[in-house]
Enzyme design. Structure first.
Site, PDB file in Angstrom:
ATOM      1  N   HIS A  35      -8.786  -3.847  12.502  1.00  0.00           N
ATOM      2  CA  HIS A  35      -8.151  -3.078  11.434  1.00  0.00           C
ATOM      3  C   HIS A  35      -9.000  -1.875  11.033  1.00  0.00           C
ATOM      4  CE1 HIS A  35      -5.838  -2.134   7.930  1.00  0.00           C
ATOM      5  NE2 HIS A  35      -6.721  -2.584   7.062  1.00  0.00           N
ATOM      6  N   HIS A  95      -2.932 -11.873   3.252  1.00  0.00           N
ATOM      7  CA  HIS A  95      -3.136 -11.581   4.669  1.00  0.00           C
ATOM      8  C   HIS A  95      -4.614 -11.617   5.038  1.00  0.00           C
ATOM      9  CE1 HIS A  95      -3.842  -7.716   2.667  1.00  0.00           C
ATOM     10  NE2 HIS A  95      -4.627  -7.426   3.698  1.00  0.00           N
ATOM     11  N   TRP A 143       0.834  -1.194   0.000  1.00  0.00           N
ATOM     12  CA  TRP A 143       0.000   0.000   0.000  1.00  0.00           C
ATOM     13  C   TRP A 143       0.875   1.253   0.000  1.00  0.00           C
ATOM     14  CZ3 TRP A 143      -5.278   0.685  -0.150  1.00  0.00           C
ATOM     15  CH2 TRP A 143      -6.055  -0.475  -0.097  1.00  0.00           C
ATOM     16  N   HIS A 189      -0.422  -5.850   6.282  1.00  0.00           N
ATOM     17  CA  HIS A 189      -1.383  -5.889   5.179  1.00  0.00           C
ATOM     18  C   HIS A 189      -0.692  -5.891   3.820  1.00  0.00           C
ATOM     19  CE1 HIS A 189      -4.705  -5.403   8.008  1.00  0.00           C
ATOM     20  NE2 HIS A 189      -3.826  -4.677   8.674  1.00  0.00           N
TER      21      HIS A 189
END
Length: 218
Positions: free
Chosen positions: A60, A54, A20, A50
């Protein structure tokens, strides 16, 4: 995949694995060598929870949600159905109904692409409508797996599908790899690590074809 054999559907954790934007990238290094220690090599990893394949714990995306160690590991072991939705950009109830999922299906894995593991982080992913959550829950689904980094649009702050899945008792498995997996019934193992207070965890996800009658008494 040989008949009855296990197939790895996980992304390989390597230093160039997509992650990310602005999140912690995965890195591995040999922190101490055998020459330094006199006996062993010792590796060290740094990573977001993440990155790659996963699970998301509810913590989260909600502060009062369950964390990894609160989750029943049986959620991540058992019969699963892979369905190929790679021709569609919007995944809604009408589409899922067309696959005639049987009542009692516990784990649904959505194959959205026929490509290998990603080499770059995607700019856009298929839309999974929040209303699929109560539909799947009505069938008995407890786990939704995807070959995507998220079940919500990449720019979403509301995370409506995450929240709706959680509200309906459906847990989330992301970042799977289905490049040469055919649709059908499988046994799944995708165990999270026992991370104290974790909001997610990397998993080693594997599947093998289910024979007729397998998994019916789970």
């Amino acid at each position: 995949m040989e008949k009855g054999g296990w197939k790895d559907i996980s992304q390989v954790l390597q230093n160039d694995i997509p992650h990310w934007p602005n999140d912690t990238p995965f890195t591995y290094e040999t922190r101490f060598t055998k020459e330094q220690t006199g006996s062993v090599n010792v590796g060290r990893i740094t990573s977001s929870l993440h990155t790659g394949t996963h699970i998301d714990a509810p913590y989260h995306f909600t502060n009062d949600g369950e964390r990894v160690l609160d989750l029943d590991i049986n959620l991540f072991i058992g019969p699963a159905k892979v369905i190929d939705v790679s021709l569609f950009d919007c995944l809604d109830v009408e589409l899922l109904r067309s696959f005639q999922l049987e009542r009692g299906t516990k784990r649904v894995l959505l194959k959205t692409t026929s490509e290998d593991a990603p080499t770059t982080f995607p700019k856009q992913i298929p839309l999974i409508k929040p209303e699929v959550a109560p539909y799947l829950a009505g069938l008995g689904v407890i786990l939704l797996g995807v070959d995507l980094p998220s079940v919500d649009p990449l720019t979403s702050k509301e995370l409506l599908t995450h929240h709706e899945l959680n509200k309906n008792g459906i847990h989330i498995l992301e970042g799977l790899v289905f490049a040469d997996v055919v649709p059908g019934d499988y046994e799944l193992i995708a165990l999270p690590l026992p991370i104290q207070d974790g909001d997610g965890s990397p998993v080693r996800a594997v599947i093998r074809p289910l024979g007729k009658g397998d998994g019916e008494n789970e």
